[in-house]
Design a protein around this motif. Structure first.
Motif, PDB file in Angstrom:
ATOM      1  N   ARG A   1       0.661  -1.277  -0.299  1.00 20.66           N
ATOM      2  CA  ARG A   1       0.105   0.163  -0.071  1.00 20.66           C
ATOM      3  C   ARG A   1       0.907   1.268   0.242  1.00 20.66           C
ATOM      4  NH1 ARG A   1      -2.990  -3.445   3.360  1.00 20.66           N
ATOM      5  NH2 ARG A   1      -1.963  -2.437   5.131  1.00 20.66           N
ATOM      6  N   LYS A   2       2.057   1.697   0.819  1.00 17.05           N
ATOM      7  CA  LYS A   2       2.490   2.127   1.116  1.00 17.05           C
ATOM      8  C   LYS A   2       3.500   3.141  -0.338  1.00 17.05           C
ATOM      9  CE  LYS A   2       7.386   4.174   3.433  1.00 17.05           C
ATOM     10  NZ  LYS A   2       7.919   4.219   4.157  1.00 17.05           N
ATOM     11  N   ALA A   3       3.863   1.605  -1.361  1.00 17.35           N
ATOM     12  CA  ALA A   3       4.924   1.450  -2.693  1.00 17.35           C
ATOM     13  C   ALA A   3       3.611   2.169  -3.564  1.00 17.35           C
ATOM     14  CB  ALA A   3       5.235   0.676  -3.214  1.00 17.35           C
ATOM     15  N   LYS A   4       2.879   1.825  -3.177  1.00 17.17           N
ATOM     16  CA  LYS A   4       0.739   2.055  -4.734  1.00 17.17           C
ATOM     17  C   LYS A   4       1.282   3.637  -4.194  1.00 17.17           C
ATOM     18  CE  LYS A   4      -3.220   0.840  -5.730  1.00 17.17           C
ATOM     19  NZ  LYS A   4      -4.482   0.223  -5.559  1.00 17.17           N
TER      20      LYS A   4
ATOM     21  N   ASN B   1       2.375  15.107 -13.351  1.00 18.80           N
ATOM     22  CA  ASN B   1       1.526  15.378 -13.911  1.00 18.80           C
ATOM     23  C   ASN B   1       1.326  17.275 -13.613  1.00 18.80           C
ATOM     24  OD1 ASN B   1       1.031  13.189 -15.018  1.00 18.80           O
ATOM     25  ND2 ASN B   1      -0.348  12.268 -13.792  1.00 18.80           N
ATOM     26  N   SER B   2       1.358  17.129 -12.597  1.00 18.18           N
ATOM     27  CA  SER B   2       1.833  19.082 -11.356  1.00 18.18           C
ATOM     28  C   SER B   2       2.421  19.083 -11.787  1.00 18.18           C
ATOM     29  CB  SER B   2       0.929  19.122 -10.153  1.00 18.18           C
ATOM     30  OG  SER B   2      -0.276  18.114  -9.836  1.00 18.18           O
ATOM     31  N   THR B   3       3.575  19.256 -12.477  1.00 18.45           N
ATOM     32  CA  THR B   3       4.845  19.852 -12.647  1.00 18.45           C
ATOM     33  C   THR B   3       4.672  20.174 -13.857  1.00 18.45           C
ATOM     34  OG1 THR B   3       6.205  18.346 -11.355  1.00 18.45           O
ATOM     35  CG2 THR B   3       7.318  20.025 -12.818  1.00 18.45           C
ATOM     36  N   VAL B   4       4.297  19.244 -14.699  1.00 22.58           N
ATOM     37  CA  VAL B   4       4.244  18.693 -16.539  1.00 22.58           C
ATOM     38  C   VAL B   4       3.266  20.148 -16.781  1.00 22.58           C
ATOM     39  CG1 VAL B   4       3.949  17.974 -18.703  1.00 22.58           C
ATOM     40  CG2 VAL B   4       5.474  16.719 -16.554  1.00 22.58           C
TER      41      VAL B   4
ATOM     42  N   ASN C   1       8.550   0.159 -11.666  1.00 18.34           N
ATOM     43  CA  ASN C   1       9.392  -0.055 -11.742  1.00 18.34           C
ATOM     44  C   ASN C   1      10.945   0.458 -11.506  1.00 18.34           C
ATOM     45  OD1 ASN C   1       8.807  -2.226 -11.411  1.00 18.34           O
ATOM     46  ND2 ASN C   1       9.929  -2.995 -13.071  1.00 18.34           N
ATOM     47  N   THR C   2      10.999   2.404 -12.474  1.00 13.61           N
ATOM     48  CA  THR C   2      11.725   3.440 -12.156  1.00 13.61           C
ATOM     49  C   THR C   2      11.673   4.107 -10.700  1.00 13.61           C
ATOM     50  OG1 THR C   2      11.152   3.059 -14.369  1.00 13.61           O
ATOM     51  CG2 THR C   2      12.364   5.322 -13.624  1.00 13.61           C
ATOM     52  N   ALA C   3      10.681   3.884 -10.239  1.00 15.56           N
ATOM     53  CA  ALA C   3       9.409   5.048  -8.862  1.00 15.56           C
ATOM     54  C   ALA C   3      10.614   4.204  -7.638  1.00 15.56           C
ATOM     55  CB  ALA C   3       8.653   4.962  -8.897  1.00 15.56           C
ATOM     56  N   GLN C   4      10.293   2.830  -7.531  1.00 12.88           N
ATOM     57  CA  GLN C   4      10.771   2.506  -6.752  1.00 12.88           C
ATOM     58  C   GLN C   4      12.176   2.154  -6.646  1.00 12.88           C
ATOM     59  OE1 GLN C   4       9.803  -1.800  -6.979  1.00 12.88           O
ATOM     60  NE2 GLN C   4      10.682  -2.250  -4.818  1.00 12.88           N
ATOM     61  N   GLY C   5      13.400   2.248  -7.986  1.00  8.33           N
ATOM     62  CA  GLY C   5      14.515   2.364  -7.922  1.00  8.33           C
ATOM     63  C   GLY C   5      15.399   3.787  -7.699  1.00  8.33           C
TER      64      GLY C   5
ATOM     65  N   GLU D   1       3.842  10.708  -6.742  1.00  8.24           N
ATOM     66  CA  GLU D   1       5.128  11.020  -7.817  1.00  8.24           C
ATOM     67  C   GLU D   1       3.778  11.013  -8.823  1.00  8.24           C
ATOM     68  OE1 GLU D   1       7.713  11.353  -7.523  1.00  8.24           O
ATOM     69  OE2 GLU D   1       7.906  10.836  -5.025  1.00  8.24           O
ATOM     70  N   SER D   2       3.316  10.288  -9.276  1.00  2.00           N
ATOM     71  CA  SER D   2       2.815  10.468 -10.763  1.00  2.00           C
ATOM     72  C   SER D   2       1.618  11.368 -10.310  1.00  2.00           C
ATOM     73  CB  SER D   2       1.170   9.425 -10.918  1.00  2.00           C
ATOM     74  OG  SER D   2       0.672   9.244 -11.879  1.00  2.00           O
TER      75      SER D   2
END
Length: 464
Positions: A394-397, A408-411, A455-459, A403-404
């Motif tokens: 749940r934490k990773a999700k 999206n806000s930054t973009v 996976n990128t975010a986890q890395g 982050e997503s």
């Protein structure tokens, strides 16, 4: 109705009133013109001009019997003669005009017609029986008894006076008219019955001696009157077919000799018989006492012998027990020690077996407890690990979603033009721009190649 005042020329011969009558009352009325007499019962009646009250005369015997049963005083002859027949009685009324008789059974109220009269019974009485002693209107149906005195003579010319009592009743069917009239066929049933029974008794006693009659008087008289059947058994009753009178029992109240010498001889013979009987009973009693004494003495001697034999048996048994006791006493200590050692060894072995069983049971319980404890621990650890994995997932999700959203806000904040400028600038310029924008990492793709952002975010998170 009207009032009539007779003139002076009219002579008043008689004054008449209505006669009130109850259901049980009546009057005799005679028609003067025809002479016919009739009875009016149970209604108020006024005599007609051609009628008068008629007086009915009765025989003196009937008048006397009615006055005894009634209230007394002179009878009104113009009233219908009535008689209350008692319970279990029969009254015969004869009509002299129609020449017919009728029988009324009590309890009933009998009322005579103008031409009817009671049949008066004239019965024998006293002891011995004498004719025409009892006068009555109602015939008793019984059961009842009558007593008579009969003089008989035995075969050895001994004259005896017998006082006999007979139980009797009339076997009559009240609904049968012929059977009801039959009981009045014999005018004096008491005298005729007593004479018939006395004749039978005289004939039977005349064939027996005085001694036999004195011993078997009851059987001789009963068999003479009632008769015997094929099995020599006395019958139960004696039936008079003429009037259905039935004799059911005969009681012999007394037997007395008529002759004084015979009476004295009988008294002496009775005293002698009593003395003989007494002596016989005394002799029998003495003989019985001697016999009982001999039997008691024999039983006593036999009991003494039996007691001595039992004493010898008991003594023999005592000696045997003493010998056994001495043998047991000599070998008792060794036997007791051997038995004690064997019992001790047996107890120790049983205790060791029981202890081994208890130890095995304790080990089994302990192993089961450890196994249950380990199983509980493993289940708890698995549940804890599962809960931690679920929390991490749940934490990773959640971080990926953050982050997503941030990306999206930054973009959205940079806009497409800025991103295009960054793409056209050089690497260093892009790094500065991104650093100025607070973006530490950036991935630009043409959109046709798929990229695993999780996976990128986890890395990236793990690198930090």
């Amino acid at each position: 109705p009207c009032d009539y005042v007779p003139p002076v020329e009219v002579e008043i011969v008689e004054k008449r009133r209505a006669i009130a009558l109850d259901q049980t009352e009546g009057i005799y009325v005679r028609d003067i013109t025809t002479g016919k007499v009739r009875a009016v019962i149970g209604q108020s009646y006024m005599l007609n001009p051609s009628e008068e009250l008629w007086e009915k005369d009765l025989p003196d015997t009937v008048e006397e019997l009615l006055s005894k049963r009634g209230r007394g005083g002179a009878r009104d002859k113009t009233k219908v003669v009535s008689f209350r027949a008692p319970h279990n009685t029969a009254v015969q009324i004869y009509d002299y005009k129609d020449k017919k008789a009728r029988v009324v059974f009590g309890p009933e109220l009998v009322m005579l017609g103008p031409d009817e009269h009671f049949t008066v019974l004239s019965l024998s009485g006293d002891k011995p029986k004498r004719p025409h002693v009892i006068k009555d209107i109602a015939l008793q149906l019984g059961p009842d008894f009558m007593t008579d005195v009969v003089t008989v003579e035995t075969a050895d010319h001994a004259r005896l006076s017998l006082k006999l009592s007979y139980n009797w009743y009339f076997a009559v069917e009240k609904t049968d008219k012929g059977d009801a009239e039959k009981i009045f066929q014999v005018p004096d049933f008491v005298g005729d019955g007593c004479k018939a029974i006395a004749s039978r008794v005289r004939g039977a006693v005349a064939q027996a001696s005085f001694d036999d009659f004195h011993k078997k008087s009851a059987r001789i008289i009963r068999s003479a009157v009632f008769g015997v059947d094929d099995k020599d058994k006395i019958k139960s009753h004696f039936h008079f077919a003429a009037n259905n009178l039935v004799i059911t029992n005969i009681d012999i109240q007394s037997v007395e000799p008529v002759d004084q010498r015979t009476r004295d001889s009988l008294q002496k013979s009775v005293q002698l018989a009593i003395e003989i009987t007494t002596n016989s009973q005394e002799a029998s009693a003495r003989h019985e006492a001697a016999r009982l004494e001999q039997e008691a003495r024999g039983r006593l001697e036999r009991q003494q012998i039996t007691d001595q034999a039992e004493a010898e048996k008991a003594r023999k048994r005592l000696l045997q027990l003493q010998a056994q006791s001495a043998a047991v006493e000599s070998t008792g200590q060794a036997t007791a020690e051997a038995k004690a050692r064997a019992e001790a060894a047996q107890i120790e072995g049983e205790a060791a077996v029981e202890m081994a069983k208890l130890k095995a049971k304790s080990t089994k319980i302990r192993s089961e407890a450890d196994l249950e404890d380990l199983q509980f621990k493993q289940e708890a650890e698995i549940a804890h690990r599962r809960a931690l994995d679920e929390l991490e997932l749940r934490k990773a999700k959640t971080l990926a979603d953050i982050e997503s959203g941030k990306f999206n806000s930054t973009v959205s904040a940079i806009g497409p033009d800025t991103i295009a400028a960054i793409a056209q600038a050089g690497p260093e310029m892009q790094a500065k721009l991104l650093a100025g924008l607070g973006i530490k990492s950036l991935l630009i793709t043409d959109g046709s190649s798929p990229i695993n952002l999780f996976n990128t975010a986890q890395g990236l998170v793990s690198n930090k």
